[in-house]
Design an enzyme around this catalytic site. Structure first.
Site, PDB file in Angstrom:
ATOM      1  N   HIS A 120       8.309   0.835  -3.184  1.00 57.24           N
ATOM      2  CA  HIS A 120       6.988   0.305  -2.856  1.00 57.24           C
ATOM      3  C   HIS A 120       7.036  -0.331  -1.486  1.00 57.24           C
ATOM      4  O   HIS A 120       8.057  -0.918  -1.112  1.00 57.24           O
ATOM      5  CB  HIS A 120       6.561  -0.748  -3.891  1.00 57.24           C
ATOM      6  CG  HIS A 120       5.088  -0.963  -3.918  1.00 57.24           C
ATOM      7  ND1 HIS A 120       4.463  -1.823  -3.065  1.00 57.24           N
ATOM      8  CD2 HIS A 120       4.132  -0.398  -4.679  1.00 57.24           C
ATOM      9  CE1 HIS A 120       3.160  -1.783  -3.315  1.00 57.24           C
ATOM     10  NE2 HIS A 120       2.934  -0.926  -4.284  1.00 57.24           N
ATOM     11  N   ASP A 134       3.602   3.246 -11.374  1.00 51.97           N
ATOM     12  CA  ASP A 134       3.387   4.646 -11.761  1.00 51.97           C
ATOM     13  C   ASP A 134       4.542   5.236 -12.549  1.00 51.97           C
ATOM     14  O   ASP A 134       4.434   6.357 -13.044  1.00 51.97           O
ATOM     15  CB  ASP A 134       3.153   5.498 -10.502  1.00 51.97           C
ATOM     16  CG  ASP A 134       1.827   5.171  -9.856  1.00 51.97           C
ATOM     17  OD1 ASP A 134       0.851   5.011 -10.597  1.00 51.97           O
ATOM     18  OD2 ASP A 134       1.776   5.041  -8.623  1.00 51.97           O
ATOM     19  N   HIS A 175       0.280   7.737  -3.379  1.00 46.12           N
ATOM     20  CA  HIS A 175      -0.527   6.591  -3.830  1.00 46.12           C
ATOM     21  C   HIS A 175      -0.843   6.809  -5.307  1.00 46.12           C
ATOM     22  O   HIS A 175       0.056   6.827  -6.133  1.00 46.12           O
ATOM     23  CB  HIS A 175      -1.764   6.501  -2.922  1.00 46.12           C
ATOM     24  CG  HIS A 175      -2.545   5.240  -3.001  1.00 46.12           C
ATOM     25  ND1 HIS A 175      -2.131   4.126  -3.685  1.00 46.12           N
ATOM     26  CD2 HIS A 175      -3.768   4.901  -2.475  1.00 46.12           C
ATOM     27  CE1 HIS A 175      -3.041   3.171  -3.574  1.00 46.12           C
ATOM     28  NE2 HIS A 175      -4.045   3.617  -2.844  1.00 46.12           N
TER      29      HIS A 175
HETATM   30  N1  CMC Z   1      13.127   7.842  -3.743  1.00 50.22           N
HETATM   31  C1  CMC Z   1      14.185   7.931  -2.896  1.00 50.22           C
HETATM   32  N2  CMC Z   1      14.272   7.260  -1.735  1.00 50.22           N
HETATM   33  C2  CMC Z   1      13.226   6.492  -1.412  1.00 50.22           C
HETATM   34  C3  CMC Z   1      12.097   6.345  -2.250  1.00 50.22           C
HETATM   35  C4  CMC Z   1      12.074   7.059  -3.449  1.00 50.22           C
HETATM   36  N3  CMC Z   1      11.032   6.969  -4.281  1.00 50.22           N
HETATM   37  N4  CMC Z   1      11.222   5.512  -1.672  1.00 50.22           N
HETATM   38  C5  CMC Z   1      11.767   5.124  -0.518  1.00 50.22           C
HETATM   39  N5  CMC Z   1      12.980   5.719  -0.360  1.00 50.22           N
HETATM   40  C6  CMC Z   1      13.916   5.513   0.754  1.00 50.22           C
HETATM   41  C7  CMC Z   1      13.460   6.238   2.007  1.00 50.22           C
HETATM   42  O1  CMC Z   1      14.007   7.528   2.084  1.00 50.22           O
HETATM   43  C8  CMC Z   1      13.989   5.321   3.072  1.00 50.22           C
HETATM   44  O2  CMC Z   1      15.377   5.532   3.204  1.00 50.22           O
HETATM   45  P1  CMC Z   1      16.062   5.488   4.686  1.00 50.22           P
HETATM   46  O3  CMC Z   1      15.900   4.064   5.128  1.00 50.22           O
HETATM   47  O4  CMC Z   1      17.462   5.904   4.448  1.00 50.22           O
HETATM   48  O5  CMC Z   1      15.283   6.439   5.517  1.00 50.22           O
HETATM   49  C9  CMC Z   1      13.818   3.926   2.491  1.00 50.22           C
HETATM   50  O6  CMC Z   1      13.888   4.117   1.062  1.00 50.22           O
HETATM   51  C10 CMC Z   1      12.494   3.263   2.850  1.00 50.22           C
HETATM   52  O7  CMC Z   1      11.451   4.171   2.514  1.00 50.22           O
HETATM   53  P2  CMC Z   1      10.082   4.288   3.258  1.00 50.22           P
HETATM   54  O8  CMC Z   1       9.526   5.655   3.020  1.00 50.22           O
HETATM   55  O9  CMC Z   1      10.248   3.838   4.681  1.00 50.22           O
HETATM   56  O10 CMC Z   1       9.238   3.194   2.495  1.00 50.22           O
HETATM   57  P3  CMC Z   1       7.669   3.057   2.531  1.00 50.22           P
HETATM   58  O11 CMC Z   1       7.376   1.614   2.367  1.00 50.22           O
HETATM   59  O12 CMC Z   1       7.074   3.754   3.695  1.00 50.22           O
HETATM   60  O13 CMC Z   1       7.213   3.894   1.241  1.00 50.22           O
HETATM   61  C11 CMC Z   1       6.461   4.522  -0.873  1.00 50.22           C
HETATM   62  C12 CMC Z   1       6.710   3.349   0.085  1.00 50.22           C
HETATM   63  C13 CMC Z   1       5.820   3.982  -2.154  1.00 50.22           C
HETATM   64  C14 CMC Z   1       5.475   5.518  -0.223  1.00 50.22           C
HETATM   65  C15 CMC Z   1       7.800   5.220  -1.165  1.00 50.22           C
HETATM   66  O14 CMC Z   1       8.686   4.309  -1.782  1.00 50.22           O
HETATM   67  C16 CMC Z   1       7.623   6.464  -2.031  1.00 50.22           C
HETATM   68  O15 CMC Z   1       7.361   7.550  -1.496  1.00 50.22           O
HETATM   69  N6  CMC Z   1       7.769   6.335  -3.403  1.00 50.22           N
HETATM   70  C17 CMC Z   1       7.506   7.450  -4.279  1.00 50.22           C
HETATM   71  C18 CMC Z   1       6.015   7.591  -4.485  1.00 50.22           C
HETATM   72  C19 CMC Z   1       5.449   6.503  -5.383  1.00 50.22           C
HETATM   73  O16 CMC Z   1       6.014   6.171  -6.414  1.00 50.22           O
HETATM   74  N7  CMC Z   1       4.289   5.956  -4.971  1.00 50.22           N
HETATM   75  C20 CMC Z   1       3.565   4.962  -5.756  1.00 50.22           C
HETATM   76  C21 CMC Z   1       3.470   3.644  -5.077  1.00 50.22           C
HETATM   77  S1  CMC Z   1       2.951   2.354  -6.203  1.00 50.22           S
HETATM   78  C22 CMC Z   1       1.344   2.732  -6.601  1.00 50.22           C
HETATM   79  C23 CMC Z   1       0.415   2.528  -5.492  1.00 50.22           C
HETATM   80  O17 CMC Z   1       0.206   1.380  -5.062  1.00 50.22           O
HETATM   81  O18 CMC Z   1      -0.165   3.532  -5.060  1.00 50.22           O
END
Ligand code: CMC
Length: 428
Positions: A307, A363, A268
């Site tokens: 996201h 971010d 986050h």
């Molecule tokens: N790098 C590589 N692969 C990714 C990433 C990433 N940053 N984010 C998602 N994926 C992949 C993930 O491995 C999955 O692949 P598969 O379908 O093959 O398993 C797919 O994309 C969907 O990911 P998810 O984890 O199910 O998506 P989510 O909606 O649960 O996660 C997130 C959202 C923001 C937690 C995630 O994208 C992430 O960990 N990003 C990096 C951390 C980050 O930048 N966070 C800041 C968010 S914006 C500020 C805020 O509002 O806090």
């Protein structure tokens, strides 16, 4: 003829139910009538991480993640970032309309005159270890404020609630700056009420021996814009914490401490810090392909990418990318920007990221700006918290006034052991 209902047939019993559809949703409680027999509890919705569950109706922030749209009270984020100040935006979030001149003056005056914190808070911060993470200090000191304002428990009085909201918006930068100065071993700087909200924050962070601190107007404006971009983001993790904890009718200082704790996590508000660590680890443009390979193999994540809601370019990231260059013109280019821009370019062309609709989020570039302003990485999430405070409070106020809300209490599916007799220690 079209009807705003959903007809469901339960194949266990053959019974059919008609559920009303309102605002594109069915009420989970309407499922409860669907039972196999008199002893059956009734059907529930199972939705870990709330992927498809609306927990509230809200009039504050609108996001269309597919189109990359973010609006506060109907105003597009890029227009607010260009034309409004952070305090105007805070007023908009809290009260629903942009303030007129006298309303803004009154609001600015109220915020400015609540920037001081009790001296015991300064002593409290002094007791933290020299290398304490500022976000840990913030979580504790925001919570501690509740002990100084016992009146904050009176949630039924709108005036009392408003006073606490002013206090929180006003004091967050003071707490953040105290935490930063403690980390650096520098004496704390008291607020300067002649300066703007962001100008005063820079003063409390950076003033040294000069009698009067004069902020660089470009940096002051950039910080103000960053606060605006972070000010609200509907039902994200920390806002859900604010609402969830606040639903127990605890005072808003304690609820804000919970929201800060939620924001601390690397998925986050900690992601801006993690993004810089990642860019440092990559170290050079030529190492990007290998890092992308590792991300695709699931060994690492591209921090600042992806996201839950945006499946398009995060509109905040667009504004921040432009802002970064304005700040670099003043303070010199952050060398990590070349790695960031190239990483973005390669990722946006790569099938893995295209298929999963992974774009830079807020971010990805914000940390680069903070770093260029001379701020250490561990204070980045604290800056996010300052910006997000009016959003948390607007959402909290909306929750308090919403007759449909009760104490938040999700259900579970119990899959553990059935009832069994206790086994004495000697027999285990
Ligand atoms: N790098 C590589 N692969 C990714 C990433 C990433 N940053 N984010 C998602 N994926 C992949 C993930 O491995 C999955 O692949 P598969 O379908 O093959 O398993 C797919 O994309 C969907 O990911 P998810 O984890 O199910 O998506 P989510 O909606 O649960 O996660 C997130 C959202 C923001 C937690 C995630 O994208 C992430 O960990 N990003 C990096 C951390 C980050 O930048 N966070 C800041 C968010 S914006 C500020 C805020 O509002 O806090």
């Amino acid at each position: 003829m079209s009807k705003d209902t959903l007809t469901v047939t339960d194949n266990r019993t053959g019974k059919t139910y008609e559920l009303p559809i309102e605002h594109g949703t069915v009420r989970a409680m309407d499922l409860r009538q669907i039972k196999t027999g008199a002893d059956d509890f009734g059907l529930m919705a199972y939705d870990p991480a709330f992927m498809n569950t609306a927990s509230t109706k809200s009039s504050i922030t609108f996001i269309d993640g597919d189109k990359g749209i973010l609006e506060y009270r109907g105003y597009p984020i890029d227009e607010l970032a260009e034309h409004a100040s952070f305090l105007e935006v805070s007023y908009l979030l809290l009260f629903g309309e942009l303030p007129n001149r006298s309303q803004l003056h009154e609001f600015q005056h109220a915020i400015t005159h609540h920037t001081m914190v009790h001296e015991n808070i300064r002593e409290f911060i002094d007791a933290f270890r020299y290398d304490a993470h500022p976000m840990g200090i913030l979580v504790s000191t925001v919570g501690a404020l509740s002990t100084f304002y016992p009146d904050a428990k009176n949630l039924d009085d709108a005036e009392v609630r408003r006073l606490q909201m002013n206090r929180l918006i006003a004091k967050m930068p003071t707490l953040a700056a105290y935490a930063y100065r403690h980390r650096r071993g520098l004496p704390i700087i008291y607020p300067d009420n002649d300066l703007s909200y962001s100008g005063n924050f820079l003063n409390m962070l950076f003033k040294m021996t000069e009698t009067k601190y004069t902020p660089n107007p470009v940096i002051e404006k950039a910080l103000d814009v960053l606060f605006i971009l972070h000010a609200d983001h509907e039902q994200n993790c920390s806002t859900s914490a604010m609402r969830g904890v606040g639903s127990s009718r605890v005072d808003p200082f304690s609820a804000t401490a919970a929201a800060c704790a939620a924001l601390y996590g690397p998925l986050h508000g900690g992601a801006n810090e993690a993004a810089i660590r990642m860019l440092n680890e990559i170290g050079s443009v030529r190492n990007i392909p290998d890092y992308i390979r590792r991300a695709k193999a699931g060994e690492v994540r591209l921090m600042g990418f992806g996201h839950r809601v945006y499946k398009n370019y995060d509109p905040r990231a667009k504004v921040i990318k432009k802002l970064a260059y304005q700040v670099f013109d003043q303070v010199g280019k952050n060398p990590l920007i070349d790695i960031a821009v190239e990483l973005e370019k390669i990722a946006l062309e790569d099938d893995y990221f295209v298929q999963r609709k992974l774009y830079p989020n807020v971010d990805f570039y914000s940390g680069l700006i903070y770093q260029s302003m001379g701020l250490p990485m561990d204070i980045f999430p604290v800056l996010f918290a300052i910006g997000r405070t009016p959003g948390w409070l607007a959402q909290w106020e909306e929750m308090i006034n919403d007759n449909e809300q009760k104490i938040a209490r999700p259900r579970q599916i119990y899959l553990g052991e059935g009832r069994r007799p206790f086994v004495p220690l000697s027999d285990r």
